[in-house]
Structures are given as structure tokens and as C-alpha cells.
Design an enzyme around this catalytic site. Structure first.
Site, short mmCIF file in Angstrom:
data_model
loop_
_atom_site.label_atom_id
_atom_site.label_comp_id
_atom_site.label_asym_id
_atom_site.label_seq_id
_atom_site.Cartn_x
_atom_site.Cartn_y
_atom_site.Cartn_z
CE1 TYR A 161 13.18 0.88 -0.70
CE2 TYR A 161 14.61 0.18 -2.49
CZ TYR A 161 13.37 0.20 -1.90
OH TYR A 161 12.31 -0.46 -2.49
CE LYS A 165 12.50 -2.45 0.36
NZ LYS A 165 11.21 -3.01 0.82
P1 NAP Z 1 3.98 3.07 -2.22
O1 NAP Z 1 3.09 3.15 -3.40
O2 NAP Z 1 4.79 4.25 -1.82
O3 NAP Z 1 3.09 2.60 -0.95
C1 NAP Z 1 3.71 2.40 0.30
C2 NAP Z 1 2.71 1.82 1.28
O4 NAP Z 1 3.40 1.61 2.54
C3 NAP Z 1 1.56 2.77 1.58
O5 NAP Z 1 0.39 2.00 1.81
C4 NAP Z 1 2.00 3.46 2.88
O6 NAP Z 1 0.92 3.94 3.67
C5 NAP Z 1 2.70 2.31 3.57
N1 NAP Z 1 3.66 2.75 4.59
C6 NAP Z 1 4.77 3.51 4.40
N2 NAP Z 1 5.40 3.72 5.58
C7 NAP Z 1 4.67 3.08 6.52
C8 NAP Z 1 4.77 2.93 7.93
N3 NAP Z 1 5.79 3.49 8.62
N4 NAP Z 1 3.84 2.21 8.58
C9 NAP Z 1 2.80 1.67 7.90
N5 NAP Z 1 2.64 1.76 6.57
C10 NAP Z 1 3.55 2.47 5.90
O7 NAP Z 1 5.04 1.87 -2.36
P2 NAP Z 1 5.10 0.67 -3.43
O8 NAP Z 1 5.82 1.13 -4.62
O9 NAP Z 1 3.77 0.01 -3.53
O10 NAP Z 1 6.13 -0.30 -2.65
C11 NAP Z 1 5.69 -1.37 -1.82
C12 NAP Z 1 6.93 -2.18 -1.42
O11 NAP Z 1 7.59 -2.65 -2.58
C13 NAP Z 1 7.96 -1.37 -0.63
O12 NAP Z 1 8.52 -2.17 0.37
C14 NAP Z 1 9.00 -1.04 -1.67
O13 NAP Z 1 10.27 -0.83 -1.11
C15 NAP Z 1 8.95 -2.30 -2.53
N6 NAP Z 1 9.47 -2.09 -3.87
C16 NAP Z 1 8.85 -1.22 -4.73
C17 NAP Z 1 9.37 -1.04 -6.01
C18 NAP Z 1 8.73 -0.12 -7.01
O14 NAP Z 1 9.28 0.02 -8.13
N7 NAP Z 1 7.61 0.50 -6.72
C19 NAP Z 1 10.53 -1.72 -6.38
C20 NAP Z 1 11.14 -2.59 -5.50
C21 NAP Z 1 10.59 -2.78 -4.24
P3 NAP Z 1 0.28 5.42 3.38
O15 NAP Z 1 -0.55 5.29 2.13
O16 NAP Z 1 -0.55 5.68 4.59
O17 NAP Z 1 1.44 6.35 3.20
#
Ligand code: NAP
Length: 253
Positions: A161, A165
């Protein structure tokens, strides 16, 4: 909703991974500001339908498809369809992402490939497909890559990861230099801990340990990220390109 905030009226955005968490919040905030929104997802068909209904209620057009960000050909076709439907692509938010955490000696090759393919190749796939159209528009465009402090600082147990990133940060800077002269801006948001499904699975002891490391003492809500994403997409940020904006409650300063 007041017309005063409909600053993105007539514009069109793509948000990858729109069905949950941060992507969903960004889709809705763009919609509130009058932007037409296209989004994709991996499997959440019902959540996609609900989000489309919510966008319709905001009086904007929406378009959604189950498209794997790692599938170059499918992404190309999807982006072309969006351009045909909306007539333009102003904003691309590369948000879709996954984790497959483990210490490196226990990490399977599949876990490396899945995370790199989704997080990094996915952002490259969408950027390449969308930029083709942005370069031809007088208005240019904005690409925003959702990265993490795991990419800037490294986190144990996240070699895949963190690498993906950090790769997104390199992609951001290289692309920003490549397309700045054509009025396309490319930036990244390096997020700390945000309250979504991705962080929902953390056990209580680990969560408490992380909270101790966040000077602001809490996880952010996805809506807070959505507001900053919209600022970065707006003309108020017209002189910002090639930057990584850290949004982490002070965690990695
Ligand atoms: P999340 O709640 O797990 O949602 C992930 C989203 O990405 C969902 O809509 C999922 O679709 C979609 N997705 C996953 N794999 C995919 C693929 N192969 N093709 C198309 N869509 C796909 O994640 P989140 O926490 O909102 O995170 C969003 C972004 O922020 C990510 O890039 C993550 O790395 C980054 N981020 C998050 C955090 C945190 O604390 N949450 C921190 C730093 C960075 P489905 O619903 O169909 O599965």
C-alpha cells in the site's frame, strides 16, 4: 439548496470508487455544487443505484458503471462513454483504493499485485484516458489523486500500500509537469485517518494507539475530505499544481 454554491454548474467529473467512503462523499459534494458526476465501482451495485438517485435529487446528471480500475481497456471505454454523455471531462478524482496489509515475509504476491494494480495502475489508467479529452478542452482540467501518509512516511505492514501510494505521488508530479502548459492541473491529497469502511475494521486497541498519534485527536469524516477536494478542483486553487496536500489532523507533520 442555494444556487450560490452551484459553482460547478455545467461541468463534469469522474470519481473512481464512488460507492462508499471518501469517493461517495466527493460525488455528493460535486453534485451539490452543480457538477454532473460519473463514477465507477468494483461490486456495490445497490450503493451505486442509491448514489445515482441522490445525485438526481440534486438536479445533476449521473452515470455509473461496474468497471475495475485496473482493466485498461474497460477504463478506456468507460471514459469515452462519459465524454460522449457529458460532452466534457473537467475533473478526475482517482480515489478507488484497497489495502491488503501484512508484514512483507507473510505477504503474498497476489496481495502486492492487487494493491499496485488497483491503487497505482488504476490511477494511471484513468489519467491516461481522461487527459486525452482534457488536453483538447480550452478550459483544461483537474486531476486529483487520493494518496496517503502511508505513501509519504511508510507504515509497517503496508509495503504494498505504501509503495502504491508513493507511486501515486510520483505520478502526480510527473503528470503535473507534462500537462501544465495545457491548463491541466494535477495534485494529490495525502490523507491520514478517515472514518470509512477501510478504517472501520481496526480493532479498538489499535484505534486507540493511532488516536494518540493524531494531534487533533480524531479521525476525519469523508465530507471534510470532499470539501477540500472541491476546493482543489475549483478556480480558487488555479495556481496549485504538482502538490501533495496533507490532510491528517497533524499526524505526520
Ligand atoms: P472504501 O470505503 O473502502 O471505498 C473504496 C471504494 O473504491 C469503493 O467504492 C469500492 O467499490 C472502490 N473500489 C475498490 N477497488 C476497486 C476497483 N478495483 N475498481 C473500481 N472500484 C474499486 O475506501 P475509502 O476509505 O473511502 O478510501 C478511498 C481512498 O482514500 C483510497 O484510495 C484509500 O487508499 C484512500 N485513503 C483512505 C484513508 C482512510 O483512512 N480511509 C486514508 C488514506 C487514504 P465497491 O464499493 O464496489 O467495493
Amino acid at each position: 439548496m442555494s444556487d450560490l454554491i452551484k459553482t460547478f454548474s455545467g461541468k463534469a467529473a469522474i470519481v473512481t470508487g464512488g460507492t462508499r467512503g471518501i469517493g461517495r462523499a466527493i460525488c455528493l459534494e460535486l453534485g451539490r455544487r452543480g457538477c454532473n458526476v460519473a463514477f465507477n465501482y468494483a461490486q456495490s451495485v445497490e450503493a451505486a443505484n442509491t448514489l445515482r438517485d441522490e445525485l438526481t435529487n440534486l438536479n445533476v446528471e449521473s452515470f455509473a458503471a461496474q468497471v475495475d480500475v485496473a482493466n485498461t481497456e474497460a477504463v478506456g471505454g468507460f471514459v469515452k462513454e462519459i465524454k460522449n454523455k457529458f460532452g466534457r471531462i473537467d475533473f478526475l478524482i482517482n480515489n478507488a483504493g484497497i489495502t491488503r496489509d501484512n508484514l512483507i515475509l507473510r505477504m503474498k504476491e497476489d496481495d502486492w499485485d492487487a494493491v499496485l494494480d488497483t491503487n497505482l495502475k488504476g490511477a494511471w489508467n484513468f489519467s491516461r484516458a481522461a487527459i486525452r479529452f482534457m488536453l483538447k478542452q480550452e478550459a483544461g482540467g483537474v486531476i486529483l489523486n487520493i494518496t496517503s501518509i502511508s505513501g509519504t512516511n511508510g507504515i509497517a505492514g503496508q509495503s504494498n500500500y505504501s509503495a502504491s501510494k508513493a507511486g501515486m505521488i510520483g505520478l502526480t508530479k510527473a503528470l503535473a509537469r507534462e500537462v501544465a502548459s495545457r491548463n491541466v492541473r494535477v495534485n494529490a491529497l495525502a490523507l491520514g485517518m478517515i472514518a470509512t469502511d477501510m478504517t472501520g475494521a481496526l480493532d479498538d486497541a489499535y484505534r486507540a494507539k493511532i488516536l494518540e498519534q493524531i494531534p487533533l485527536g480524531r479521525f476525519a469524516q469523508p465530507e471534510e475530505i470532499a470539501n477540500i477536494a472541491c476546493f482543489m478542483a475549483s478556480d480558487a486553487a488555479a495556481y496549485i499544481t504538482g502538490q501533495v496536500i496533507q490532510i491528517d489532523g497533524g499526524m505526520a507533520m
